[in-house]
Design a protein around this motif. Structure first.
Motif: not given
Length: 550
Positions: A292-303, A400-407
């Protein structure tokens, strides 16, 4: 804890999607000498060959974390180099232009110490007759653009009969498809006469290796991890992921039992107070990161890692309902007693490693947010969808290699739930209190109000390495430390009080060695202070265990 794009790139590449023979190859040769386990020392020679390099004089040529006897050559012969920066930011430049094939050769002298244990195991270390290392603290990383295949080659002749080499890329010599050269920093390596689970080696989707002897049999724990990994592959629906490897070794000083995750691999440690069973929690937590790791903040990655770390083993029937309930309540206890509970998300990263309150908030707030969001989704869809569906979409988006952002996340929330889910997320990020519904964790549990005691050591001490005596100052009258007999002016040797210890476990105690008037003696107390309003969950009477798991 891992960076998504690096993880995704490596996962895709290791699966063999891009195997073009026309992509240039960086060759890494690792030649260990014989390791001295009794002294915790050894030497490893490393050579890195990069084809077709063209770098102007004075421009960054490579990062170099550690090593001696450094020799750099190109097509014209020896290259004189000079260092720039310091510590983790140190890099090297050439005094003349570099052209053609570049070779960086050096020797790493491994010497075990408290520092090479560390709170996270990133430094080279000797265990038994083997060694382990992580690229970011072991390999020179060339400053070259574009993608390269990487060929890892071992020469283990000096290590003696039976020695093998294993890395994140596989058993023995390995060549992996093209990716940016930065993947060298996240390459985990181990060599020697290694223990393995499965004993046949890493031919399947899971393998564990370790050097040295923890004093107990690690195989049952690694079989448990293998079973959980297979269950997670099915749960996250990632059958094409490359094999997952666990590298286990001793932690020589700090935070024994901790570890660090990298693409498709995990460094696990053992040490004082660690058992095979106690390793399971962090193995599950870090395994979630792999998916599940991605480039969102720790709220997502660690949460989401905290949210799933026991929930998934529970759903798989690998831990009991009581164990799952304890994990829920530990998370809730830490969150509702956190002195920085109202901190904005932007405050966390700059102080993540220096402020324990913000460190634990990064984990716990996100986990409770996922539980609250799950309840919102289930109510909105009449139980047809859950947070699992959204997380799987995010996993697939990354694969799939797509960029992941908050949006990216907000768009999923709007489509699946509505603006109220986006509003909940923005409130959480701004420091709003997160409060899952009473039935957020299923029909077996309900929320109850509780008075919870906040973590409080009871006095002030200077920051020094664990076990180093420091003077007690500012003793809080009536604190648990005061009641246990600690006094101002005492010299006290504290254990390591990381976020993985008493700060995380509300039932844990602290035992320290106190020296007073020439006499040294142990003192034990519960590091808890004033009570604050919070919440816990309890079992609902009459609901059978068989009805608990979704």
């Amino acid at each position: 804890m891992t960076n998504l794009m690096a993880a995704i790139a490596l996962a895709v590449l290791a699966s063999g999607i891009d195997a073009s023979a026309n992509v240039p190859i960086i060759r890494v040769s690792i030649v260990p000498g014989r390791m001295d386990g009794s002294r915790g020392s050894g030497n490893v020679r490393v050579a890195i060959d990069v084809p077709g390099v063209h770098v102007d004089a004075g421009q960054p040529l490579f990062d170099f974390p550690t090593g001696d006897d450094l020799v750099v050559t190109d097509a014209r012969g020896a290259v004189d180099i000079a260092s720039r920066g310091a510590g983790e930011d140190r890099f090297y430049v050439a005094t003349r232009a570099v052209d053609g094939d570049l070779r960086i050769a050096y020797r790493v002298a491994i010497r075990n110490s408290v520092a090479t244990g560390g709170t996270t195991p990133i430094f080279p270390r000797v265990d038994g007759d083997g060694f382990s290392a992580l690229g970011m603290a072991f390999l020179a990383t060339p400053h070259v653009a574009g993608s390269y295949r990487l060929a890892l080659r071992w020469d283990l002749s000096a290590m003696g009969p039976g020695a093998t080499g294993v890395s994140s890329f596989g058993d023995g010599d390995a060549t992996v498809p093209a990716a940016p050269v930065d993947r060298l920093r996240k390459l985990v390596m181990m060599a020697g006469r290694l223990n393995r689970e499965p004993a046949a080696g890493g031919t399947g989707k899971f393998a564990a290796v370790w050097s040295g002897d923890p004093g107990y049999d690690l195989r049952p724990t690694m079989r448990w991890a293998q079973r959980l990994h297979g269950w997670m592959v099915d749960f996250f629906r990632t059958p094409d992921d490359p094999a997952y490897r666990v590298f286990a070794r001793e932690n020589g000083g700090l935070n024994a039992g901790g570890g660090v995750a990298f693409p498709n691999s995990f460094f696990q440690t053992w040490g004082r107070g660690v058992t095979g069973d106690s390793m399971r929690g962090i193995l599950a937590h870090e395994m979630v990161h792999t998916f599940t790791a991605n480039d969102l903040g720790r709220w997502y990655v660690e949460g989401d890692a905290v949210y799933y770390q026991v929930r998934l083993p529970w759903r798989a029937g690998m831990v009991s309902t009581d164990q799952y309930l304890r994990d829920i309540n530990m998370t809730a206890y830490r969150y509702y007693t956190n002195l920085k509970i109202a901190a904005h998300e932007d405050e966390i990263d700059p102080a993540f490693f220096s402020n324990p309150w913000l460190n634990t908030l990064a984990y716990d707030r996100g986990a409770l947010y996922f539980a609250q969001l799950d309840g919102m989704i289930r109510r909105k869809t009449g139980g047809k969808r859950s947070i699992d569906d959204l997380v799987r979409v995010m996993v697939r988006t990354g694969r799939d290699g797509e960029t992941i952002t908050d949006e990216t996340w907000f768009a999923l929330l709007r489509e699946g739930i509505g603006e109220e889910a986006v509003a909940l997320t923005k409130s959480m990020l701004a420091g709003g209190i997160v409060l899952p519904e009473s039935d957020a964790y299923g029909p077996c549990f309900r929320r109850v109000a509780a008075r919870l005691r906040r973590y409080e050591l009871g006095f002030t001490v200077a920051r020094k390495p664990a076990g180093t005596p420091v003077e007690v100052k500012g003793l809080i009258a009536g604190s648990e430390a005061d009641k246990a007999g600690v006094r101002n002016g005492d010299m006290i040797a504290l254990p390591l009080l990381t976020s993985d210890g008493p700060r995380r476990d509300f039932a844990a105690t602290v035992t320290a060695q106190v020296t007073r008037d020439g006499r040294t003696f142990p003192v034990t107390w519960a590091p808890r202070g004033a009570a604050v309003d919070g919440y816990q969950w309890e079992r609902v009477a009459g609901v059978p265990d068989s009805a608990c798991r979704p």
